[in-house]
Design an enzyme around this catalytic site. Sequence first.
Site, PDB file in Angstrom:
ATOM      1  N   ASP A 168       1.202  -1.152   0.076  1.00  0.00           N
ATOM      2  CA  ASP A 168       0.071  -0.605   0.022  1.00  0.00           C
ATOM      3  C   ASP A 168       0.724   0.999  -0.125  1.00  0.00           C
ATOM      4  O   ASP A 168       1.915   1.365   0.767  1.00  0.00           O
ATOM      5  CB  ASP A 168      -0.776   0.370   1.181  1.00  0.00           C
ATOM      6  CG  ASP A 168      -1.652   0.794   0.817  1.00  0.00           C
ATOM      7  OD1 ASP A 168      -2.595   1.103  -0.105  1.00  0.00           O
ATOM      8  OD2 ASP A 168      -2.426   1.577   1.860  1.00  0.00           O
ATOM      9  N   HIS A 178      -4.052  14.079   0.977  1.00  0.00           N
ATOM     10  CA  HIS A 178      -4.396  13.172   2.001  1.00  0.00           C
ATOM     11  C   HIS A 178      -2.933  13.380   2.268  1.00  0.00           C
ATOM     12  O   HIS A 178      -2.905  13.265   3.934  1.00  0.00           O
ATOM     13  CB  HIS A 178      -4.526  11.644   1.474  1.00  0.00           C
ATOM     14  CG  HIS A 178      -4.391  10.820   1.953  1.00  0.00           C
ATOM     15  ND1 HIS A 178      -5.758  10.617   3.575  1.00  0.00           N
ATOM     16  CD2 HIS A 178      -3.251   9.994   2.685  1.00  0.00           C
ATOM     17  CE1 HIS A 178      -4.645   9.475   4.178  1.00  0.00           C
ATOM     18  NE2 HIS A 178      -3.557   9.019   3.819  1.00  0.00           N
ATOM     19  N   GLU A 187     -10.048   3.984   4.081  1.00  0.00           N
ATOM     20  CA  GLU A 187      -9.468   4.555   2.881  1.00  0.00           C
ATOM     21  C   GLU A 187      -9.752   4.917   1.914  1.00  0.00           C
ATOM     22  O   GLU A 187      -9.660   2.776   1.094  1.00  0.00           O
ATOM     23  CB  GLU A 187      -7.723   4.599   3.240  1.00  0.00           C
ATOM     24  CG  GLU A 187      -6.848   5.267   4.549  1.00  0.00           C
ATOM     25  CD  GLU A 187      -5.243   4.994   4.565  1.00  0.00           C
ATOM     26  OE1 GLU A 187      -5.230   3.802   3.871  1.00  0.00           O
ATOM     27  OE2 GLU A 187      -5.512   5.763   5.052  1.00  0.00           O
ATOM     28  N   GLU A 239      -9.414   4.249  -2.098  1.00  0.00           N
ATOM     29  CA  GLU A 239      -8.085   3.974  -2.861  1.00  0.00           C
ATOM     30  C   GLU A 239      -8.631   3.658  -3.843  1.00  0.00           C
ATOM     31  O   GLU A 239      -9.502   2.438  -4.027  1.00  0.00           O
ATOM     32  CB  GLU A 239      -7.084   2.770  -2.952  1.00  0.00           C
ATOM     33  CG  GLU A 239      -6.321   4.318  -1.055  1.00  0.00           C
ATOM     34  CD  GLU A 239      -5.390   3.719  -0.564  1.00  0.00           C
ATOM     35  OE1 GLU A 239      -4.608   2.682  -1.154  1.00  0.00           O
ATOM     36  OE2 GLU A 239      -4.860   3.796   1.026  1.00  0.00           O
ATOM     37  N   ASP A 271      -8.921   0.571   1.984  1.00  0.00           N
ATOM     38  CA  ASP A 271      -8.072  -0.044   2.966  1.00  0.00           C
ATOM     39  C   ASP A 271      -8.233   0.715   3.999  1.00  0.00           C
ATOM     40  O   ASP A 271      -8.297   1.968   5.289  1.00  0.00           O
ATOM     41  CB  ASP A 271      -6.351   0.969   2.175  1.00  0.00           C
ATOM     42  CG  ASP A 271      -5.363   0.605   3.305  1.00  0.00           C
ATOM     43  OD1 ASP A 271      -5.269  -0.709   4.588  1.00  0.00           O
ATOM     44  OD2 ASP A 271      -4.940   1.641   3.262  1.00  0.00           O
ATOM     45  N   ARG A 288      -7.673   4.059  13.145  1.00  0.00           N
ATOM     46  CA  ARG A 288      -6.345   5.199  13.797  1.00  0.00           C
ATOM     47  C   ARG A 288      -5.401   5.155  14.877  1.00  0.00           C
ATOM     48  O   ARG A 288      -4.648   5.662  14.595  1.00  0.00           O
ATOM     49  CB  ARG A 288      -6.983   6.334  13.604  1.00  0.00           C
ATOM     50  CG  ARG A 288      -7.926   6.407  12.005  1.00  0.00           C
ATOM     51  CD  ARG A 288      -6.895   6.845  10.881  1.00  0.00           C
ATOM     52  NE  ARG A 288      -7.350   6.945   9.104  1.00  0.00           N
ATOM     53  CZ  ARG A 288      -6.751   6.943   8.355  1.00  0.00           C
ATOM     54  NH1 ARG A 288      -5.708   6.695   8.279  1.00  0.00           N
ATOM     55  NH2 ARG A 288      -7.332   6.851   7.152  1.00  0.00           N
ATOM     56  N   GLN A 335      -2.821   2.948  14.493  1.00  0.00           N
ATOM     57  CA  GLN A 335      -2.071   3.598  13.656  1.00  0.00           C
ATOM     58  C   GLN A 335      -1.061   4.393  14.974  1.00  0.00           C
ATOM     59  O   GLN A 335       0.160   4.532  14.307  1.00  0.00           O
ATOM     60  CB  GLN A 335      -2.462   4.095  12.295  1.00  0.00           C
ATOM     61  CG  GLN A 335      -1.823   4.016  11.527  1.00  0.00           C
ATOM     62  CD  GLN A 335      -2.236   4.911   9.803  1.00  0.00           C
ATOM     63  OE1 GLN A 335      -3.567   4.900  10.210  1.00  0.00           O
ATOM     64  NE2 GLN A 335      -1.240   5.629   9.072  1.00  0.00           N
ATOM     65  N   LYS A 384      -3.567  -1.800  10.158  1.00  0.00           N
ATOM     66  CA  LYS A 384      -3.892  -2.084   8.745  1.00  0.00           C
ATOM     67  C   LYS A 384      -4.352  -3.484   7.696  1.00  0.00           C
ATOM     68  O   LYS A 384      -4.646  -3.899   6.801  1.00  0.00           O
ATOM     69  CB  LYS A 384      -3.048  -1.021   7.597  1.00  0.00           C
ATOM     70  CG  LYS A 384      -2.348   0.052   7.920  1.00  0.00           C
ATOM     71  CD  LYS A 384      -3.649   1.171   7.401  1.00  0.00           C
ATOM     72  CE  LYS A 384      -2.573   2.673   6.503  1.00  0.00           C
ATOM     73  NZ  LYS A 384      -3.649   3.335   6.276  1.00  0.00           N
ATOM     74  N   THR A 430      -9.186  -5.274   3.637  1.00  0.00           N
ATOM     75  CA  THR A 430      -8.469  -4.770   2.909  1.00  0.00           C
ATOM     76  C   THR A 430      -9.976  -4.677   1.552  1.00  0.00           C
ATOM     77  O   THR A 430      -9.718  -6.602   1.761  1.00  0.00           O
ATOM     78  CB  THR A 430      -6.914  -4.477   2.273  1.00  0.00           C
ATOM     79  OG1 THR A 430      -6.480  -4.467   2.986  1.00  0.00           O
ATOM     80  CG2 THR A 430      -7.776  -3.230   0.342  1.00  0.00           C
ATOM     81  N   THR A 457      -4.792   6.845  -0.289  1.00  0.00           N
ATOM     82  CA  THR A 457      -6.247   7.385  -0.002  1.00  0.00           C
ATOM     83  C   THR A 457      -6.021   8.536  -1.028  1.00  0.00           C
ATOM     84  O   THR A 457      -5.370   9.795  -1.364  1.00  0.00           O
ATOM     85  CB  THR A 457      -6.467   8.156   1.735  1.00  0.00           C
ATOM     86  OG1 THR A 457      -5.294   6.828   2.278  1.00  0.00           O
ATOM     87  CG2 THR A 457      -7.280   8.360   1.493  1.00  0.00           C
ATOM     88  N   GLU A 487      -9.766  12.009   7.885  1.00  0.00           N
ATOM     89  CA  GLU A 487      -9.530  14.135   7.286  1.00  0.00           C
ATOM     90  C   GLU A 487     -10.622  14.570   7.069  1.00  0.00           C
ATOM     91  O   GLU A 487     -11.133  16.147   6.984  1.00  0.00           O
ATOM     92  CB  GLU A 487      -9.243  13.903   5.650  1.00  0.00           C
ATOM     93  CG  GLU A 487      -7.610  13.130   5.584  1.00  0.00           C
ATOM     94  CD  GLU A 487      -7.343  12.409   3.871  1.00  0.00           C
ATOM     95  OE1 GLU A 487      -7.548  11.647   3.498  1.00  0.00           O
ATOM     96  OE2 GLU A 487      -6.930  13.616   3.021  1.00  0.00           O
TER      97      GLU A 487
HETATM   98 MN    MN Z   1      -3.623   3.049   2.662  1.00  0.00          MN
END
Ligand code: MN
Length: 419
Positions: free
Chosen positions: A125, A132, A198, A200, A230, A234, A237, A250, A254, A346, A360
């Site tokens: 990824d 982003h 996310e 993507e 994805d 948070r 993370q 993550k 997915t 993202t 975001e």
């Molecule tokens: Mn990602």
Amino acid sequence: MPLMKSWVESANAPDCPFPLNNLPYGVFSIGDGEPHCGVAIGDRILDVTAAEAEGVIALTDMPLFDVPFWNELMEEGPAVWAALRDRLIALLSEGAEERTKVEPLLVPMAGAEMHMPFAVSEYTDFYAGKNHAVNVGTMFRGAENALPPNWLHIPIGYNGRASSVVVSGTEVRRPWGQLKSPDHDKPAFLPSRRFDIELEMGAIVGTPSDGPITVQEADDHIFGYVLLNDWSARDIQAWEYQPLGPFQAKAAATTISPWIVSKAALEPFRTDTPAREVELLDHLKDCGPMLYDIELEVTLAPEGKPATTLARTNYKEMYYSAAQQLAHHSTSGCPMNAGDLLGSGTISGANKSERGSLLELSWGGKEPITLDSGETRTFIEDNDTLTLKGAAKGDGYTIGFGDSVGTVLPALADPFARG
Ligand code: MN
């Protein structure tokens, strides 16, 4: 390019995501039947496994579609990919001579269950959308240090998990993990409270490589594209990511769209990457338009409520193309295989309504989003359904991927609790 007309009438509607121009690759089953390779056309699926078994499609000496994934075609390379597309167009075009042979091989899409369209070899990824990266960097490290010093020189990536890539419709379980909020001294093991999406695109490698390849070679090696969510915890993370990047945040899941759209179908929608702010080194320089004009959208539906559009953006917002990512991936000599999946990173536009993650959109949870139902969200709540949509708009036709849908189930009981 105008609409190519098919004798499958439903494929000719301007808003049908699966016209003859598209012909995306999926794996489907009907009832208790075995999964087969299929190609979407209008509101039908052409059973390609059956078509090959009956000799209607014959590309190679050995069968390619007797297994429920598209990797064997990928490994054959661009000449065979083109031969299949030519054959499909000949079989499904308006006025096709072999229509009577093909009609019994069509099944209604409405009655089909979709499966993973390919065996994911490995999953990487990237973090290659500039809006982003600036937004997240500003939140995590402040506006002064938003873009890391390497960002304008290489597409940054991390090695993700192929084992948890799932097809649209698969339920996603809220993960547990180690979190530490800024106001606590110690971490705690808890279900993620800041579970996110996310938005993507995923690029799928078709032709293998064993050593460094150029950006042009990389573009030639890509088989097709999917929508990719994805899922990201948070809070996990934020605690784990330095210095080696995301790990368990993550790894839970997915989600990809059920249909792989080929590069040939996307050819009319090629666009350039944005102007370079810093000149790239030669091995990553742009050598032609390698992004695509694909309109993207993400919606959120609370349980039993209608969906609200959270954001709309476009794949052409990326700073690096998938070809540049693949070329970069190979620089060390790292072999790349058929079925390797590359997440774009993202995709966020410049405006608030174009942000491809809740992180975001809610600015780290500080600015709740109001849904059409009147409820608010900062991050995903249990039983919310998140849907990614994508469409390239041609001259009287639409290229779609099928939605990428996932409902988030409540976390299980503490997996380590002692009874
Ligand atoms: Mn990602």
